[in-house]
Design an enzyme around this catalytic site. Sequence first.
Site, short mmCIF file in Angstrom:
data_model
loop_
_atom_site.label_atom_id
_atom_site.label_comp_id
_atom_site.label_asym_id
_atom_site.label_seq_id
_atom_site.Cartn_x
_atom_site.Cartn_y
_atom_site.Cartn_z
N VAL A 112 0.89 -1.12 0.12
CA VAL A 112 0.07 -0.16 0.08
C VAL A 112 0.91 1.15 -0.03
O VAL A 112 0.60 2.32 0.34
CB VAL A 112 -0.99 -0.13 1.24
CG1 VAL A 112 -2.08 -1.12 1.32
CG2 VAL A 112 -0.33 0.06 2.63
N ASP A 113 2.15 0.94 -0.27
CA ASP A 113 3.14 2.27 -0.06
C ASP A 113 3.33 3.00 -1.36
O ASP A 113 4.01 3.87 -1.13
CB ASP A 113 4.50 1.44 0.40
CG ASP A 113 5.21 0.56 -0.60
OD1 ASP A 113 4.88 0.49 -1.65
OD2 ASP A 113 5.76 -0.26 0.10
N HIS A 128 -4.49 -4.41 -2.00
CA HIS A 128 -4.87 -3.96 -0.79
C HIS A 128 -5.10 -2.63 -0.83
O HIS A 128 -5.04 -2.02 0.43
CB HIS A 128 -3.78 -4.66 0.05
CG HIS A 128 -4.02 -6.05 0.16
ND1 HIS A 128 -2.97 -7.06 0.87
CD2 HIS A 128 -4.90 -7.08 -0.14
CE1 HIS A 128 -3.27 -8.18 1.05
NE2 HIS A 128 -4.45 -8.35 0.23
N CYS A 139 -20.01 8.89 3.06
CA CYS A 139 -20.45 9.28 1.33
C CYS A 139 -19.67 8.55 0.43
O CYS A 139 -19.94 8.47 -0.82
CB CYS A 139 -20.76 10.77 1.53
SG CYS A 139 -19.12 11.72 1.33
N GLY A 199 8.69 -11.61 -2.42
CA GLY A 199 8.46 -10.86 -1.41
C GLY A 199 7.23 -10.89 -0.37
O GLY A 199 6.85 -9.95 0.32
N THR A 200 6.54 -11.96 -0.73
CA THR A 200 5.40 -12.13 0.36
C THR A 200 5.44 -13.66 0.82
O THR A 200 5.81 -14.56 0.22
CB THR A 200 3.99 -12.09 -0.59
OG1 THR A 200 2.95 -12.28 -0.02
CG2 THR A 200 4.00 -12.90 -1.86
P1 OAD Z 1 4.55 -10.60 5.22
O1 OAD Z 1 5.33 -9.68 6.27
O2 OAD Z 1 3.60 -11.37 5.59
O3 OAD Z 1 5.92 -11.30 4.46
C1 OAD Z 1 6.88 -10.79 4.10
C2 OAD Z 1 7.93 -11.78 3.04
O4 OAD Z 1 8.87 -11.12 2.43
C3 OAD Z 1 8.29 -12.92 3.94
O5 OAD Z 1 8.08 -14.10 3.37
C4 OAD Z 1 9.83 -12.59 3.96
O6 OAD Z 1 10.59 -13.81 3.98
C5 OAD Z 1 10.10 -11.88 2.66
N1 OAD Z 1 11.14 -10.82 2.64
C6 OAD Z 1 11.85 -10.17 3.61
N2 OAD Z 1 12.71 -9.48 3.02
C7 OAD Z 1 12.84 -9.57 1.92
C8 OAD Z 1 13.69 -9.15 0.70
N3 OAD Z 1 14.76 -8.22 1.10
N4 OAD Z 1 13.68 -9.39 -0.50
C9 OAD Z 1 12.30 -10.33 -0.58
N5 OAD Z 1 11.88 -10.97 0.19
C10 OAD Z 1 11.84 -10.46 1.46
O7 OAD Z 1 4.08 -9.58 4.21
P2 OAD Z 1 2.87 -9.85 3.17
O8 OAD Z 1 3.10 -11.12 2.34
O9 OAD Z 1 3.17 -8.76 1.82
O10 OAD Z 1 -2.32 -6.95 4.36
O11 OAD Z 1 1.63 -9.73 3.76
C11 OAD Z 1 0.29 -9.90 3.22
C12 OAD Z 1 -0.61 -8.81 3.69
O12 OAD Z 1 -0.72 -9.14 5.20
C13 OAD Z 1 -0.40 -7.52 3.58
O13 OAD Z 1 -0.47 -7.01 2.33
C14 OAD Z 1 -1.19 -6.99 4.59
C15 OAD Z 1 -0.82 -7.95 5.98
O14 OAD Z 1 -1.71 -7.96 6.95
C16 OAD Z 1 -3.54 -5.99 4.60
O15 OAD Z 1 -2.99 -5.01 5.37
C17 OAD Z 1 -4.51 -6.16 4.03
#
Ligand code: OAD
Length: 256
Positions: A112-113, A128, A139, A199-200
């Site tokens: 969301v950045d 998201h 409204c 990165g998720t």
């Molecule tokens: P997470 O914090 O769950 O996961 C971050 C992932 O990034 C992990 O698997 C890390 O291993 C990986 N990671 C860390 N450093 C990294 C790097 N330098 N390069 C690549 N990967 C790296 O974050 P999200 O999967 O984005 O939702 O989380 C999903 C959703 O959960 C978010 O959008 C948010 C949160 O609740 C809402 O707010 C609706």
Amino acid sequence: MERFCVRFARMEISPRLKSLLVPSTRVAVLTGAGVSQESGVPTFRDKDGLWQKFRPEELANMGAFLKNPKLVWEWYEHRRQIVRDVKPNAGHDALVTFENFFKEFTLVTQNVDGLHQRAGSRHVLEVHGTLLRSSCVDCREPAPSEYLENLKESDRAVCLDCGGLLRPDVVWFGEDLPGRIWDLSQTAAANCDLFFTIGTSAAVYPAAGLPLLAKETGAYVVEINPQQTEISRLIDEQLRGPSAVVLPALLKELRR
Ligand code: OAD
């Protein structure tokens, strides 16, 4: 499943992935907080992640917001401030090159950045929502962006049209993803040849279902992440490393 280790400048990728790094390949990408980690934006579930320090049930759902809008606004204002102070990194930049290189390319982000757009990505599906917009709970009118920019943590964020509470335009737990954006994301995942999940943690659905949808519909699915995730064993290839290293290294493998 093929697993490849990335050691900074030298990266080994599979022959299959190599063969797909040509302009005619249809590519879809899902990014998460890890992509912005190297810019200085905290992730959610890592050791120092936001959900280790804060409780989502107090900050990221409508009930919590209606109970304590000031607290929720302060938290989002704090996160907006972090984002204002950082810059896109080499991983974001590499995805801009991908967009220009592949004939069909879709970037879906859970972030969301706004950093993909600041790097120069032109079409970004923000499943998201975004920290950088807000709208009225009553409204639904969006608030002007200058209003948010000038908002102080102590201010009460209200709609200039009707006086209703303003909320950040992010998707909270228990809410649907924005319909059209989600439809486009699913269509891209179901129709690509190559899918990157980057990165998720792949822990939050429905977004985490996109790599699995891509796999089911025949795409080659590659994960870029320093850690294993919940879907690592279900996909085709893992590139273990930070995205700001792995993605620029992949650019060297693109072939016209
Ligand atoms: P997470 O914090 O769950 O996961 C971050 C992932 O990034 C992990 O698997 C890390 O291993 C990986 N990671 C860390 N450093 C990294 C790097 N330098 N390069 C690549 N990967 C790296 O974050 P999200 O999967 O984005 O939702 O989380 C999903 C959703 O959960 C978010 O959008 C948010 C949160 O609740 C809402 O707010 C609706």
